[in-house]
Design an enzyme around this catalytic site. Structure first.
Site, PDB file in Angstrom:
ATOM      1  N   ASP A   3      -4.717  -4.535  -5.487  1.00 38.17           N
ATOM      2  CA  ASP A   3      -3.973  -3.477  -4.698  1.00 38.17           C
ATOM      3  C   ASP A   3      -2.007  -4.089  -4.742  1.00 38.17           C
ATOM      4  OD1 ASP A   3      -2.597  -2.978  -2.626  1.00 38.17           O
ATOM      5  OD2 ASP A   3      -4.036  -3.220  -1.207  1.00 38.17           O
TER       6      ASP A   3
ATOM      7  N   HIS B  54      -4.607  -0.155  -3.417  1.00 36.70           N
ATOM      8  CA  HIS B  54      -4.629   0.707  -2.923  1.00 36.70           C
ATOM      9  C   HIS B  54      -5.104   1.976  -1.797  1.00 36.70           C
ATOM     10  CE1 HIS B  54      -1.506  -0.852   1.183  1.00 36.70           C
ATOM     11  NE2 HIS B  54      -1.174   1.091   0.945  1.00 36.70           N
TER      12      HIS B  54
END
Length: 468
Positions: free
Chosen positions: A356, A387
Protein backbone atom coordinates in the site's frame (compact mmCIF):
# COMPACT_ATOMS: atom_id res chain seq x y z
CA UNK A 1 -12.82 14.70 -18.49
CA UNK A 2 -10.42 15.96 -15.84
CA UNK A 3 -10.26 12.49 -14.29
CA UNK A 4 -9.43 10.96 -17.67
CA UNK A 5 -6.55 13.43 -18.17
CA UNK A 6 -5.23 12.93 -14.64
CA UNK A 7 -5.39 9.16 -14.87
CA UNK A 8 -3.72 9.12 -18.29
CA UNK A 9 -0.86 11.37 -17.15
CA UNK A 10 -0.26 9.28 -14.04
CA UNK A 11 -0.33 6.05 -16.02
CA UNK A 12 2.28 7.40 -18.45
CA UNK A 13 4.48 8.56 -15.57
CA UNK A 14 4.26 5.24 -13.75
CA UNK A 15 4.89 3.31 -16.96
CA UNK A 16 8.18 5.19 -17.29
CA UNK A 17 9.11 4.58 -13.66
CA UNK A 18 7.78 1.01 -13.46
CA UNK A 19 11.14 -0.78 -14.02
CA UNK A 20 12.76 1.27 -11.25
CA UNK A 21 9.82 0.82 -8.88
CA UNK A 22 9.81 -2.93 -9.51
CA UNK A 23 13.50 -3.28 -8.73
CA UNK A 24 13.26 -1.18 -5.57
CA UNK A 25 10.12 -2.87 -4.27
CA UNK A 26 10.98 -6.45 -5.20
CA UNK A 27 12.92 -7.16 -2.05
CA UNK A 28 10.67 -5.29 0.40
CA UNK A 29 7.52 -7.11 -0.76
CA UNK A 30 8.91 -10.54 -1.51
CA UNK A 31 7.73 -12.17 1.72
CA UNK A 32 4.47 -12.15 3.54
CA UNK A 33 4.22 -10.83 7.07
CA UNK A 34 3.85 -13.74 9.43
CA UNK A 35 1.25 -13.51 12.15
CA UNK A 36 2.45 -13.74 15.70
CA UNK A 37 2.12 -16.72 17.98
CA UNK A 38 -1.50 -16.26 19.01
CA UNK A 39 -2.79 -16.05 15.43
CA UNK A 40 -0.50 -18.68 13.93
CA UNK A 41 -3.14 -21.40 13.83
CA UNK A 42 -5.61 -19.32 11.81
CA UNK A 43 -3.02 -18.13 9.33
CA UNK A 44 -1.62 -21.61 8.79
CA UNK A 45 -5.07 -22.97 8.12
CA UNK A 46 -5.71 -20.45 5.38
CA UNK A 47 -2.23 -20.74 3.88
CA UNK A 48 -2.57 -24.49 3.71
CA UNK A 49 -5.22 -24.06 1.03
CA UNK A 50 -2.82 -22.10 -1.16
CA UNK A 51 -0.33 -24.84 -1.94
CA UNK A 52 1.39 -24.27 -5.25
CA UNK A 53 0.97 -20.51 -5.09
CA UNK A 54 3.99 -18.25 -5.32
CA UNK A 55 5.05 -15.71 -2.74
CA UNK A 56 3.60 -12.93 -4.89
CA UNK A 57 0.15 -14.50 -4.43
CA UNK A 58 0.44 -14.91 -0.64
CA UNK A 59 -2.65 -14.29 1.46
CA UNK A 60 -3.13 -14.59 5.21
CA UNK A 61 -5.98 -14.16 7.66
CA UNK A 62 -4.54 -12.77 10.89
CA UNK A 63 -6.82 -12.99 13.90
CA UNK A 64 -7.27 -14.49 17.32
CA UNK A 65 -8.40 -18.12 17.00
CA UNK A 66 -12.12 -18.45 17.71
CA UNK A 67 -15.24 -20.27 16.60
CA UNK A 68 -16.13 -17.34 14.33
CA UNK A 69 -12.65 -17.34 12.76
CA UNK A 70 -12.95 -21.04 11.95
CA UNK A 71 -16.40 -20.46 10.50
CA UNK A 72 -15.11 -17.65 8.28
CA UNK A 73 -12.25 -19.76 6.96
CA UNK A 74 -14.70 -22.53 6.12
CA UNK A 75 -17.39 -20.42 4.44
CA UNK A 76 -15.54 -17.44 2.90
CA UNK A 77 -13.91 -18.71 -0.27
CA UNK A 78 -12.27 -15.34 -0.97
CA UNK A 79 -10.25 -15.68 2.24
CA UNK A 80 -8.40 -18.61 0.72
CA UNK A 81 -8.26 -17.40 -2.87
CA UNK A 82 -5.12 -15.42 -3.51
CA UNK A 83 -4.80 -12.51 -5.91
CA UNK A 84 -3.35 -14.23 -8.97
CA UNK A 85 -1.33 -11.59 -10.81
CA UNK A 86 1.35 -12.41 -13.42
CA UNK A 87 4.69 -10.76 -12.69
CA UNK A 88 4.64 -8.89 -15.99
CA UNK A 89 1.14 -7.47 -15.44
CA UNK A 90 0.68 -3.76 -14.60
CA UNK A 91 -1.34 -4.80 -11.54
CA UNK A 92 1.92 -5.77 -9.83
CA UNK A 93 2.55 -2.02 -9.46
CA UNK A 94 0.95 -0.75 -6.26
CA UNK A 95 0.84 2.80 -7.64
CA UNK A 96 -1.02 1.78 -10.77
CA UNK A 97 -3.43 -0.31 -8.70
CA UNK A 98 -4.10 2.70 -6.48
CA UNK A 99 -4.68 5.11 -9.36
CA UNK A 100 -6.89 2.59 -11.17
CA UNK A 101 -9.12 2.13 -8.13
CA UNK A 102 -9.34 5.85 -7.36
CA UNK A 103 -9.32 7.75 -10.64
CA UNK A 104 -9.96 5.44 -13.55
CA UNK A 105 -13.35 6.33 -15.08
CA UNK A 106 -16.12 3.80 -14.67
CA UNK A 107 -19.37 3.69 -16.61
CA UNK A 108 -21.47 2.85 -13.60
CA UNK A 109 -25.07 1.66 -14.16
CA UNK A 110 -25.91 2.77 -10.63
CA UNK A 111 -27.78 6.02 -9.97
CA UNK A 112 -28.22 7.80 -6.66
CA UNK A 113 -31.16 9.30 -4.77
CA UNK A 114 -29.91 12.00 -2.42
CA UNK A 115 -31.34 12.72 1.03
CA UNK A 116 -30.14 15.88 2.76
CA UNK A 117 -30.26 15.18 6.48
CA UNK A 118 -30.49 18.19 8.79
CA UNK A 119 -28.55 17.61 12.00
CA UNK A 120 -29.25 18.81 15.52
CA UNK A 121 -26.97 21.86 15.06
CA UNK A 122 -28.63 22.78 11.71
CA UNK A 123 -25.74 21.36 9.68
CA UNK A 124 -26.34 19.15 6.65
CA UNK A 125 -24.97 15.79 5.60
CA UNK A 126 -26.04 13.91 2.48
CA UNK A 127 -27.04 10.27 2.10
CA UNK A 128 -26.86 8.95 -1.46
CA UNK A 129 -29.01 5.82 -1.91
CA UNK A 130 -27.81 3.67 -4.80
CA UNK A 131 -30.46 2.34 -7.18
CA UNK A 132 -30.41 0.65 -10.57
CA UNK A 133 -32.40 2.47 -13.22
CA UNK A 134 -32.59 5.55 -15.36
CA UNK A 135 -31.91 9.01 -14.00
CA UNK A 136 -35.59 9.98 -14.20
CA UNK A 137 -36.23 7.67 -11.25
CA UNK A 138 -34.05 9.79 -8.98
CA UNK A 139 -37.09 11.08 -7.08
CA UNK A 140 -38.16 7.55 -6.17
CA UNK A 141 -37.59 7.02 -2.47
CA UNK A 142 -36.46 3.91 -0.67
CA UNK A 143 -39.12 1.86 1.06
CA UNK A 144 -39.19 1.82 4.84
CA UNK A 145 -40.99 -1.55 4.68
CA UNK A 146 -38.08 -3.27 2.95
CA UNK A 147 -36.34 -6.10 4.79
CA UNK A 148 -33.24 -5.83 2.60
CA UNK A 149 -30.02 -5.20 4.52
CA UNK A 150 -28.54 -1.71 4.30
CA UNK A 151 -24.88 -1.25 3.33
CA UNK A 152 -23.60 2.05 4.71
CA UNK A 153 -20.54 3.16 2.73
CA UNK A 154 -18.14 5.74 4.17
CA UNK A 155 -15.77 7.10 1.50
CA UNK A 156 -12.35 8.56 2.24
CA UNK A 157 -12.10 11.60 4.50
CA UNK A 158 -11.54 13.87 1.49
CA UNK A 159 -15.00 13.09 0.10
CA UNK A 160 -13.82 11.68 -3.22
CA UNK A 161 -16.24 9.12 -4.65
CA UNK A 162 -13.85 6.70 -6.29
CA UNK A 163 -14.25 3.94 -8.84
CA UNK A 164 -13.82 1.53 -5.95
CA UNK A 165 -16.88 2.97 -4.16
CA UNK A 166 -19.01 2.84 -7.32
CA UNK A 167 -18.01 -0.77 -7.95
CA UNK A 168 -18.90 -1.61 -4.36
CA UNK A 169 -22.37 -0.08 -4.79
CA UNK A 170 -22.90 -2.13 -7.95
CA UNK A 171 -21.76 -5.35 -6.24
CA UNK A 172 -23.92 -4.66 -3.17
CA UNK A 173 -27.03 -4.12 -5.28
CA UNK A 174 -26.44 -7.41 -7.09
CA UNK A 175 -26.30 -9.16 -3.69
CA UNK A 176 -29.58 -7.69 -2.43
CA UNK A 177 -28.25 -4.82 -0.29
CA UNK A 178 -29.48 -1.23 -0.19
CA UNK A 179 -26.22 0.74 -0.52
CA UNK A 180 -26.09 4.28 0.85
CA UNK A 181 -23.08 6.61 0.79
CA UNK A 182 -22.49 8.94 3.73
CA UNK A 183 -21.25 12.38 2.60
CA UNK A 184 -19.81 14.69 5.26
CA UNK A 185 -20.53 18.38 5.54
CA UNK A 186 -19.40 20.32 2.46
CA UNK A 187 -18.26 17.17 0.63
CA UNK A 188 -19.47 15.80 -2.69
CA UNK A 189 -21.83 18.71 -3.30
CA UNK A 190 -23.30 18.78 0.20
CA UNK A 191 -24.09 22.41 1.20
CA UNK A 192 -22.14 23.87 4.12
CA UNK A 193 -24.90 25.39 6.27
CA UNK A 194 -22.83 26.00 9.40
CA UNK A 195 -19.32 27.35 9.87
CA UNK A 196 -18.16 23.94 11.03
CA UNK A 197 -16.37 21.08 9.38
CA UNK A 198 -16.28 17.54 10.68
CA UNK A 199 -13.11 16.65 12.54
CA UNK A 200 -11.27 13.54 11.39
CA UNK A 201 -12.52 11.14 14.06
CA UNK A 202 -15.66 12.87 15.32
CA UNK A 203 -18.58 10.43 14.87
CA UNK A 204 -21.35 12.82 15.96
CA UNK A 205 -22.73 13.39 12.44
CA UNK A 206 -22.41 9.72 11.53
CA UNK A 207 -24.29 8.75 14.70
CA UNK A 208 -27.28 10.87 13.69
CA UNK A 209 -27.13 9.53 10.12
CA UNK A 210 -27.19 5.92 11.35
CA UNK A 211 -30.22 6.68 13.52
CA UNK A 212 -31.98 8.17 10.52
CA UNK A 213 -31.17 5.09 8.42
CA UNK A 214 -32.47 2.91 11.23
CA UNK A 215 -35.69 4.94 11.29
CA UNK A 216 -36.10 4.67 7.50
CA UNK A 217 -35.26 0.95 7.33
CA UNK A 218 -36.31 -0.54 10.68
CA UNK A 219 -36.66 -4.07 9.31
CA UNK A 220 -33.24 -4.32 7.64
CA UNK A 221 -29.89 -5.02 9.25
CA UNK A 222 -27.17 -2.41 8.80
CA UNK A 223 -23.67 -3.26 7.62
CA UNK A 224 -20.90 -0.68 7.19
CA UNK A 225 -17.92 -0.45 4.84
CA UNK A 226 -15.30 2.29 4.88
CA UNK A 227 -12.60 3.15 2.38
CA UNK A 228 -9.09 4.44 3.09
CA UNK A 229 -9.02 7.32 5.61
CA UNK A 230 -12.79 7.03 5.97
CA UNK A 231 -12.06 4.04 8.19
CA UNK A 232 -10.99 6.47 10.89
CA UNK A 233 -14.56 7.73 11.16
CA UNK A 234 -16.08 4.24 11.13
CA UNK A 235 -13.73 2.89 13.82
CA UNK A 236 -14.34 5.98 15.96
CA UNK A 237 -18.09 5.44 15.69
CA UNK A 238 -17.90 1.73 16.51
CA UNK A 239 -15.63 2.43 19.48
CA UNK A 240 -17.79 5.19 20.95
CA UNK A 241 -21.09 3.34 20.51
CA UNK A 242 -19.83 -0.13 21.38
CA UNK A 243 -22.62 -2.70 21.40
CA UNK A 244 -25.18 0.02 20.62
CA UNK A 245 -23.95 0.94 17.15
CA UNK A 246 -26.97 -0.55 15.27
CA UNK A 247 -24.37 -2.18 12.96
CA UNK A 248 -24.28 -5.96 12.54
CA UNK A 249 -20.78 -6.18 11.02
CA UNK A 250 -18.28 -3.80 9.45
CA UNK A 251 -15.34 -3.82 7.05
CA UNK A 252 -12.49 -1.43 6.30
CA UNK A 253 -10.84 -1.40 2.86
CA UNK A 254 -7.18 -0.30 3.01
CA UNK A 255 -7.64 1.51 6.35
CA UNK A 256 -5.12 3.96 7.79
CA UNK A 257 -4.74 2.91 11.43
CA UNK A 258 -2.08 5.20 12.92
CA UNK A 259 -3.59 8.42 11.63
CA UNK A 260 -1.55 10.96 13.59
CA UNK A 261 1.70 9.44 12.32
CA UNK A 262 0.23 9.26 8.84
CA UNK A 263 -0.59 12.99 8.84
CA UNK A 264 2.86 13.81 10.17
CA UNK A 265 4.91 11.62 7.83
CA UNK A 266 2.50 11.54 4.90
CA UNK A 267 2.39 9.03 2.08
CA UNK A 268 4.76 8.93 -0.90
CA UNK A 269 5.18 12.37 -2.42
CA UNK A 270 3.05 12.04 -5.62
CA UNK A 271 0.04 10.86 -3.63
CA UNK A 272 0.61 13.32 -0.78
CA UNK A 273 0.82 16.21 -3.23
CA UNK A 274 -2.36 15.04 -4.98
CA UNK A 275 -4.29 14.77 -1.69
CA UNK A 276 -3.20 18.25 -0.55
CA UNK A 277 -4.18 19.75 -3.90
CA UNK A 278 -7.56 17.98 -3.94
CA UNK A 279 -8.41 19.16 -0.42
CA UNK A 280 -7.49 22.74 -1.28
CA UNK A 281 -9.70 22.65 -4.37
CA UNK A 282 -12.66 21.36 -2.32
CA UNK A 283 -12.20 23.92 0.47
CA UNK A 284 -11.66 26.85 -1.91
CA UNK A 285 -15.40 26.87 -2.59
CA UNK A 286 -15.94 27.95 1.04
CA UNK A 287 -12.94 30.27 1.36
CA UNK A 288 -15.02 33.31 2.31
CA UNK A 289 -17.12 31.67 5.01
CA UNK A 290 -14.17 29.73 6.41
CA UNK A 291 -12.40 33.06 6.84
CA UNK A 292 -14.68 33.66 9.83
CA UNK A 293 -13.17 30.68 11.59
CA UNK A 294 -9.62 30.06 10.38
CA UNK A 295 -6.73 31.95 8.84
CA UNK A 296 -7.35 31.08 5.21
CA UNK A 297 -3.96 32.40 4.13
CA UNK A 298 -2.28 29.80 6.33
CA UNK A 299 -4.73 27.16 5.22
CA UNK A 300 -4.27 27.58 1.47
CA UNK A 301 -0.52 28.14 1.67
CA UNK A 302 -0.04 24.84 3.52
CA UNK A 303 2.15 22.29 1.81
CA UNK A 304 1.22 19.24 3.85
CA UNK A 305 -1.87 17.47 5.15
CA UNK A 306 -0.67 18.04 8.72
CA UNK A 307 -0.45 21.80 8.22
CA UNK A 308 -3.93 21.90 6.68
CA UNK A 309 -5.46 19.85 9.49
CA UNK A 310 -3.80 22.10 12.07
CA UNK A 311 -5.04 25.23 10.33
CA UNK A 312 -8.61 23.89 10.25
CA UNK A 313 -8.98 22.42 13.71
CA UNK A 314 -6.09 23.34 16.04
CA UNK A 315 -5.35 26.51 17.95
CA UNK A 316 -2.78 27.72 15.43
CA UNK A 317 -5.49 28.33 12.82
CA UNK A 318 -8.50 29.40 14.84
CA UNK A 319 -9.74 32.99 15.04
CA UNK A 320 -11.73 34.18 18.01
CA UNK A 321 -13.25 30.83 18.95
CA UNK A 322 -12.56 28.07 21.40
CA UNK A 323 -14.25 25.29 19.41
CA UNK A 324 -11.65 22.73 18.43
CA UNK A 325 -8.97 24.68 20.28
CA UNK A 326 -5.96 22.83 21.53
CA UNK A 327 -2.63 21.49 20.45
CA UNK A 328 -1.94 18.93 17.76
CA UNK A 329 -1.53 16.24 20.42
CA UNK A 330 -4.84 17.18 22.08
CA UNK A 331 -6.59 17.07 18.71
CA UNK A 332 -5.56 13.46 18.19
CA UNK A 333 -6.52 12.49 21.73
CA UNK A 334 -10.07 13.34 20.66
CA UNK A 335 -9.85 12.00 17.11
CA UNK A 336 -7.59 8.94 17.13
CA UNK A 337 -9.68 6.12 15.60
CA UNK A 338 -8.11 3.57 17.97
CA UNK A 339 -8.86 5.52 21.16
CA UNK A 340 -11.88 3.34 22.07
CA UNK A 341 -11.02 0.31 19.99
CA UNK A 342 -11.50 -2.09 22.91
CA UNK A 343 -15.18 -1.07 23.06
CA UNK A 344 -15.95 -2.34 19.55
CA UNK A 345 -18.48 -5.15 19.97
CA UNK A 346 -19.11 -6.38 16.41
CA UNK A 347 -16.95 -8.30 13.91
CA UNK A 348 -14.74 -6.00 11.82
CA UNK A 349 -12.81 -7.15 8.74
CA UNK A 350 -9.82 -5.10 7.55
CA UNK A 351 -8.53 -5.79 4.03
CA UNK A 352 -4.97 -4.55 3.52
CA UNK A 353 -2.07 -5.06 1.13
CA UNK A 354 1.60 -5.05 2.01
CA UNK A 355 2.48 -2.78 -0.89
CA UNK A 356 0.00 0.00 0.00
CA UNK A 357 1.70 3.25 -1.13
CA UNK A 358 -0.72 5.47 0.82
CA UNK A 359 -0.65 3.77 4.23
CA UNK A 360 3.05 2.88 4.17
CA UNK A 361 5.06 -0.13 5.32
CA UNK A 362 2.90 -2.67 7.19
CA UNK A 363 5.53 -3.28 9.87
CA UNK A 364 5.05 0.28 11.15
CA UNK A 365 1.47 1.07 10.15
CA UNK A 366 -0.57 -2.09 10.81
CA UNK A 367 -1.29 -2.86 14.51
CA UNK A 368 -0.91 -6.63 14.33
CA UNK A 369 -1.32 -6.91 18.10
CA UNK A 370 -4.92 -5.66 17.73
CA UNK A 371 -5.87 -8.53 15.44
CA UNK A 372 -3.96 -11.12 17.46
CA UNK A 373 -5.60 -10.22 20.77
CA UNK A 374 -9.09 -8.88 19.97
CA UNK A 375 -11.58 -11.54 18.78
CA UNK A 376 -13.71 -8.93 16.99
CA UNK A 377 -11.02 -7.90 14.49
CA UNK A 378 -9.87 -9.83 11.42
CA UNK A 379 -7.05 -8.80 9.08
CA UNK A 380 -7.01 -10.12 5.53
CA UNK A 381 -3.48 -9.32 4.34
CA UNK A 382 -2.38 -9.65 0.73
CA UNK A 383 1.04 -9.24 -0.81
CA UNK A 384 -0.24 -6.98 -3.60
CA UNK A 385 -3.24 -4.79 -4.30
CA UNK A 386 -2.12 -1.22 -3.67
CA UNK A 387 -4.47 1.14 -1.85
CA UNK A 388 -8.12 0.22 -2.44
CA UNK A 389 -7.11 -1.52 -5.65
CA UNK A 390 -7.10 -5.33 -5.39
CA UNK A 391 -7.67 -5.74 -9.12
CA UNK A 392 -6.75 -9.11 -10.66
CA UNK A 393 -6.05 -10.21 -14.22
CA UNK A 394 -8.87 -12.78 -14.12
CA UNK A 395 -11.28 -10.43 -12.40
CA UNK A 396 -15.00 -10.97 -12.84
CA UNK A 397 -17.79 -8.42 -12.37
CA UNK A 398 -16.95 -8.08 -8.65
CA UNK A 399 -13.58 -6.93 -7.27
CA UNK A 400 -11.88 -9.51 -5.04
CA UNK A 401 -11.94 -7.24 -1.96
CA UNK A 402 -15.66 -6.55 -2.40
CA UNK A 403 -16.37 -10.25 -2.75
CA UNK A 404 -14.43 -10.90 0.46
CA UNK A 405 -16.39 -8.23 2.33
CA UNK A 406 -19.79 -9.47 1.14
CA UNK A 407 -18.88 -13.07 2.01
CA UNK A 408 -17.73 -11.88 5.44
CA UNK A 409 -21.08 -10.18 6.07
CA UNK A 410 -23.04 -13.23 4.96
CA UNK A 411 -20.91 -15.62 7.02
CA UNK A 412 -21.08 -13.55 10.22
CA UNK A 413 -24.85 -13.22 9.85
CA UNK A 414 -25.22 -16.98 9.38
CA UNK A 415 -22.89 -17.63 12.32
CA UNK A 416 -24.89 -15.44 14.70
CA UNK A 417 -28.16 -16.95 13.47
CA UNK A 418 -26.80 -20.42 14.21
CA UNK A 419 -25.65 -19.26 17.65
CA UNK A 420 -29.12 -17.90 18.41
CA UNK A 421 -30.75 -21.16 17.31
CA UNK A 422 -28.33 -23.12 19.46
CA UNK A 423 -29.02 -20.92 22.50
CA UNK A 424 -32.76 -21.24 21.93
CA UNK A 425 -32.48 -25.02 21.71
CA UNK A 426 -30.39 -25.05 24.91
CA UNK A 427 -33.03 -23.03 26.73
CA UNK A 428 -35.68 -25.47 25.64
CA UNK A 429 -33.59 -28.30 27.07
CA UNK A 430 -32.99 -26.35 30.26
CA UNK A 431 -29.30 -25.87 29.45
CA UNK A 432 -29.25 -22.15 28.85
CA UNK A 433 -26.26 -21.69 31.17
CA UNK A 434 -24.04 -24.22 29.44
CA UNK A 435 -21.44 -23.45 26.83
CA UNK A 436 -19.81 -20.29 25.63
CA UNK A 437 -20.91 -18.39 22.58
CA UNK A 438 -19.55 -15.44 20.65
CA UNK A 439 -20.89 -12.32 22.29
CA UNK A 440 -22.97 -10.26 19.91
CA UNK A 441 -25.38 -7.69 21.21
CA UNK A 442 -27.61 -5.19 19.51
CA UNK A 443 -29.55 -2.68 21.55
CA UNK A 444 -31.23 0.52 20.64
CA UNK A 445 -29.34 3.31 22.38
CA UNK A 446 -25.78 4.49 22.27
CA UNK A 447 -23.72 3.79 25.36
CA UNK A 448 -22.60 7.41 25.45
CA UNK A 449 -25.08 10.21 25.79
CA UNK A 450 -25.42 11.88 22.39
CA UNK A 451 -24.67 15.55 21.93
CA UNK A 452 -28.37 16.30 21.48
CA UNK A 453 -30.63 14.45 23.91
CA UNK A 454 -33.93 15.49 22.34
CA UNK A 455 -36.43 12.99 21.04
CA UNK A 456 -35.46 11.73 17.59
CA UNK A 457 -38.86 12.61 16.10
CA UNK A 458 -38.48 16.18 17.33
CA UNK A 459 -35.06 16.49 15.68
CA UNK A 460 -36.04 14.97 12.34
CA UNK A 461 -39.43 16.04 11.05
CA UNK A 462 -39.21 14.12 7.76
CA UNK A 463 -42.62 15.32 6.64
CA UNK A 464 -41.07 18.77 6.16
CA UNK A 465 -38.31 19.91 3.83
CA UNK A 466 -35.24 18.46 5.53
CA UNK A 467 -34.70 15.87 2.79
CA UNK A 468 -35.11 15.88 -0.92
Amino acid sequence: MLEWIGAACFMVLMAMLWPVVKCIGAESHSTLLLPRRESKRSAERCDSKLEGQGESDALALICKPSALANYLLKHCMSFCKSLSIPKWNWRMSSSLQTVFGALWPFDCPVHFIRDHLQLSDDGLVALDWAVVGAAHHKRRRTSSNSTSPVLLIIPNSFGKITRNVLKLCEAALSHGYLPVIFNRRSQNGTPLCTVKLQQFGDPTDLREAVRYIRYRQPAGQIYAVSESTGSGLLLSYLGECGSSSYVTAAACLSPVFRCQSWFESGSTWPFHWALVLYQKICLSRYKTVLGELVHTDSLFSSCSLKAMEEALFCHSGLKGTTEGAGSWEAYWERNDPLRDIDEVAIPVLCVCSQDDPIRGEPQATVPLELFESNPHFFLLLTAHGGHCGFSTSDEGPIVWSHQAVLEFFRATTDFFAAEERSKLAARRRGLSGAGKTFRHRSVSTCKRLPVCSHNIHAIYNWQRSYTR
